[in-house]
Design a protein around this motif. Structure first.
Motif, PDB file in Angstrom:
ATOM      1  N   LEU A   1       0.827  -1.212   0.000  1.00 55.81           N
ATOM      2  CA  LEU A   1       0.000   0.000   0.000  1.00 55.81           C
ATOM      3  C   LEU A   1       0.861   1.261   0.000  1.00 55.81           C
ATOM      4  CD1 LEU A   1      -2.722  -1.192   2.523  1.00 55.81           C
ATOM      5  CD2 LEU A   1      -3.072  -0.686   0.096  1.00 55.81           C
ATOM      6  N   LYS A   2       1.933   1.242   0.738  1.00 58.16           N
ATOM      7  CA  LYS A   2       2.847   2.391   0.741  1.00 58.16           C
ATOM      8  C   LYS A   2       3.494   2.576  -0.632  1.00 58.16           C
ATOM      9  CE  LYS A   2       3.978   2.413   5.684  1.00 58.16           C
ATOM     10  NZ  LYS A   2       5.045   2.215   6.713  1.00 58.16           N
ATOM     11  N   ASP A   3       3.845   1.459  -1.250  1.00 58.99           N
ATOM     12  CA  ASP A   3       4.462   1.535  -2.576  1.00 58.99           C
ATOM     13  C   ASP A   3       3.505   2.134  -3.604  1.00 58.99           C
ATOM     14  OD1 ASP A   3       6.758   0.412  -1.573  1.00 58.99           O
ATOM     15  OD2 ASP A   3       6.323  -1.616  -2.318  1.00 58.99           O
ATOM     16  N   LYS A   4       2.221   1.980  -3.388  1.00 63.01           N
ATOM     17  CA  LYS A   4       1.222   2.519  -4.313  1.00 63.01           C
ATOM     18  C   LYS A   4       0.793   3.943  -3.948  1.00 63.01           C
ATOM     19  CE  LYS A   4      -0.559  -1.979  -5.810  1.00 63.01           C
ATOM     20  NZ  LYS A   4      -0.093  -1.859  -7.207  1.00 63.01           N
ATOM     21  N   GLY A   5       1.452   4.508  -2.934  1.00 61.89           N
ATOM     22  CA  GLY A   5       1.230   5.908  -2.617  1.00 61.89           C
ATOM     23  C   GLY A   5       0.243   6.196  -1.499  1.00 61.89           C
ATOM     24  N   PHE A   6      -0.224   5.169  -0.822  1.00 61.84           N
ATOM     25  CA  PHE A   6      -1.151   5.409   0.283  1.00 61.84           C
ATOM     26  C   PHE A   6      -0.386   5.874   1.522  1.00 61.84           C
ATOM     27  CE2 PHE A   6      -3.530   2.636  -2.511  1.00 61.84           C
ATOM     28  CZ  PHE A   6      -4.803   3.187  -2.469  1.00 61.84           C
ATOM     29  N   VAL A   7      -1.055   6.676   2.331  1.00 58.57           N
ATOM     30  CA  VAL A   7      -0.422   7.233   3.526  1.00 58.57           C
ATOM     31  C   VAL A   7      -1.232   6.858   4.761  1.00 58.57           C
ATOM     32  CG1 VAL A   7       0.605   9.156   2.250  1.00 58.57           C
ATOM     33  CG2 VAL A   7      -1.662   9.435   3.288  1.00 58.57           C
ATOM     34  N   ASN A   8      -0.624   7.138   5.921  1.00 56.45           N
ATOM     35  CA  ASN A   8      -1.276   6.853   7.207  1.00 56.45           C
ATOM     36  C   ASN A   8      -1.822   5.419   7.250  1.00 56.45           C
ATOM     37  OD1 ASN A   8      -0.828   9.559   7.972  1.00 56.45           O
ATOM     38  ND2 ASN A   8      -2.738  10.192   7.018  1.00 56.45           N
ATOM     39  N   VAL A   9      -0.974   4.495   6.834  1.00 51.58           N
ATOM     40  CA  VAL A   9      -1.378   3.080   6.818  1.00 51.58           C
ATOM     41  C   VAL A   9      -1.348   2.549   8.249  1.00 51.58           C
ATOM     42  CG1 VAL A   9      -0.920   0.802   5.883  1.00 51.58           C
ATOM     43  CG2 VAL A   9      -0.417   2.823   4.503  1.00 51.58           C
ATOM     44  N   SER A  10      -2.514   2.078   8.724  1.00 53.11           N
ATOM     45  CA  SER A  10      -2.647   1.624  10.109  1.00 53.11           C
ATOM     46  C   SER A  10      -3.045   0.155  10.153  1.00 53.11           C
ATOM     47  CB  SER A  10      -3.712   2.450  10.847  1.00 53.11           C
ATOM     48  OG  SER A  10      -3.398   3.823  10.831  1.00 53.11           O
ATOM     49  N   LEU A  11      -2.422  -0.564  11.060  1.00 56.81           N
ATOM     50  CA  LEU A  11      -2.721  -1.978  11.264  1.00 56.81           C
ATOM     51  C   LEU A  11      -3.457  -2.131  12.584  1.00 56.81           C
ATOM     52  CD1 LEU A  11      -2.197  -5.006  10.422  1.00 56.81           C
ATOM     53  CD2 LEU A  11      -0.146  -4.885  11.854  1.00 56.81           C
ATOM     54  N   ARG A  12      -4.492  -2.959  12.583  1.00 52.62           N
ATOM     55  CA  ARG A  12      -5.242  -3.200  13.813  1.00 52.62           C
ATOM     56  C   ARG A  12      -5.353  -4.701  14.049  1.00 52.62           C
ATOM     57  NH1 ARG A  12     -10.629   0.064  15.589  1.00 52.62           N
ATOM     58  NH2 ARG A  12      -9.038   1.691  15.584  1.00 52.62           N
ATOM     59  N   LYS A  13      -5.231  -5.089  15.324  1.00 57.79           N
ATOM     60  CA  LYS A  13      -5.369  -6.499  15.703  1.00 57.79           C
ATOM     61  C   LYS A  13      -6.822  -6.806  16.051  1.00 57.79           C
ATOM     62  CE  LYS A  13      -0.621  -6.907  17.419  1.00 57.79           C
ATOM     63  NZ  LYS A  13       0.237  -7.207  18.573  1.00 57.79           N
ATOM     64  N   ASP A  14      -7.191  -8.092  15.876  1.00 54.97           N
ATOM     65  CA  ASP A  14      -8.546  -8.486  16.228  1.00 54.97           C
ATOM     66  C   ASP A  14      -8.617  -8.863  17.701  1.00 54.97           C
ATOM     67  OD1 ASP A  14      -7.488 -11.060  16.510  1.00 54.97           O
ATOM     68  OD2 ASP A  14      -8.383 -11.829  14.678  1.00 54.97           O
TER      69      ASP A  14
ATOM     70  N   MET B   1      -6.577  -6.302  10.254  1.00 54.44           N
ATOM     71  CA  MET B   1      -7.262  -5.225   9.566  1.00 54.44           C
ATOM     72  C   MET B   1      -6.289  -4.090   9.233  1.00 54.44           C
ATOM     73  SD  MET B   1     -10.526  -5.172  12.104  1.00 54.44           S
ATOM     74  CE  MET B   1      -9.563  -5.930  13.412  1.00 54.44           C
ATOM     75  N   ILE B   2      -6.496  -3.465   8.104  1.00 50.50           N
ATOM     76  CA  ILE B   2      -5.652  -2.353   7.684  1.00 50.50           C
ATOM     77  C   ILE B   2      -6.518  -1.221   7.171  1.00 50.50           C
ATOM     78  CG2 ILE B   2      -4.143  -1.632   5.761  1.00 50.50           C
ATOM     79  CD1 ILE B   2      -2.437  -4.056   6.228  1.00 50.50           C
ATOM     80  N   LEU B   3      -6.109  -0.003   7.529  1.00 45.03           N
ATOM     81  CA  LEU B   3      -6.708   1.219   6.997  1.00 45.03           C
ATOM     82  C   LEU B   3      -5.611   2.018   6.309  1.00 45.03           C
ATOM     83  CD1 LEU B   3      -8.587   3.714   6.725  1.00 45.03           C
ATOM     84  CD2 LEU B   3      -8.092   4.214   9.139  1.00 45.03           C
TER      85      LEU B   3
END
Length: 279
Positions: A253-266, A273-275
């Protein structure tokens, strides 16, 4: 025959398939579905007699469970985010961790927002977001016409206005701009199949589960590419992910230019989960 005798039948038939506590839980779910008798009332009604037709329905469920059929398919429904969804073997059974993904999305203000859900299956994500988030427009996409028919039935029954599109995630030609893109796409590799429960492998749709070992992020990459061109400025991309590929998914996702990539645990502490936000 009474309910106590039926429970004894379940225990005998399923002793090699489920632990005793699981058998009791499944039996309680079956009683509530067939007799409209909740678990709290069941404890006081073990001597309740059932008709032959009702007993035959219980026997049929036990027989199905013995061959590893999931109880949700046998009953034809599953509970998700406060609602009952119709399910069959054309769609995945909605999971509790997907409810957590819906929770995360609903933390956004969806009023006047447009949402698209890829790989909608039973429609559980799209319908829940429409009902609880009041999004202005929700679109749901799936490659399976049988899944879409069931999702449309769920939307109608639950009074949620959702637009359904028959399309292949790997060959999209959908037009429009969206505020939210969400997906729980296929992500299980062939290597992981050996770890899976027989009731999933034998009955849930492989089309919605598996990806090639050599390209485990195949569907994530395709949806991310779509998002690059179809997310509005500051639009959000939500994924349910393979717990073993969280770092790879974040980097993609970062390589495709997305920012503020957040990972969440269940709820089990697994990264699921990722936003990501469109820059």
């Amino acid at each position: 025959m009474n309910l106590s005798q039926l429970l004894a039948h379940f225990k005998i038939e399923l002793k090699d398939v489920y632990e005793e506590e699981e058998v009791k839980s499944i039996f309680s779910v079956s009683v509530e579905h067939l007799l409209m008798l909740k678990r709290s009332s069941l404890m006081m009604n073990w001597e309740k007699e059932v008709s032959k037709e009702e007993a035959d329905q219980f026997f049929s469920i036990a027989a199905g469970l013995k061959t590893h059929q999931p109880i949700q398919y046998l009953l034809g429904e599953a509970y998700f985010y406060g609602a009952t969804f119709k399910v069959n073997e054309a769609v995945l059974i909605p999971r509790p961790e997907t409810e957590e993904l819906v929770d995360w999305i609903l933390a956004e203000d969806l009023a006047n927002k447009t949402v698209i859900d890829f790989g909608t299956g039973s429609g559980c994500i799209a319908i829940s977001l429409k009902k609880h988030g009041k999004a202005s427009a929700v679109t749901a996409v799936d490659i399976s016409e049988k899944a879409l028919a069931l999702a449309a039935e769920n939307a109608s029954r639950l009074e949620a206005e959702v637009d359904f599109i028959h399309a292949d995630i790997l060959n999209l030609d959908i037009v429009g701009q969206f505020d939210i893109i969400v997906s729980n796409p296929p992500y299980i590799t062939g290597t992981e199949m050996a770890e899976m429960h027989q009731n999933v492998l034998a009955h849930e749709p492989h089309l919605a589960l598996f990806v090639p070992d050599e390209r485990p992020l195949l569907f994530y990459e395709a949806i991310a590419d779509f998002a690059v061109g179809h997310l509005k400025e500051n639009g959000r991309l939500f994924f349910e992910i393979n717990e073993y590929l969280s770092e790879e998914t974040i980097q993609m996702l970062k390589d495709k230019g997305f920012v503020n990539v957040s990972l969440r645990k269940d709820m089990q502490g697994k990264p699921r989960m990722i936003l990501a936000t469109k820059d």
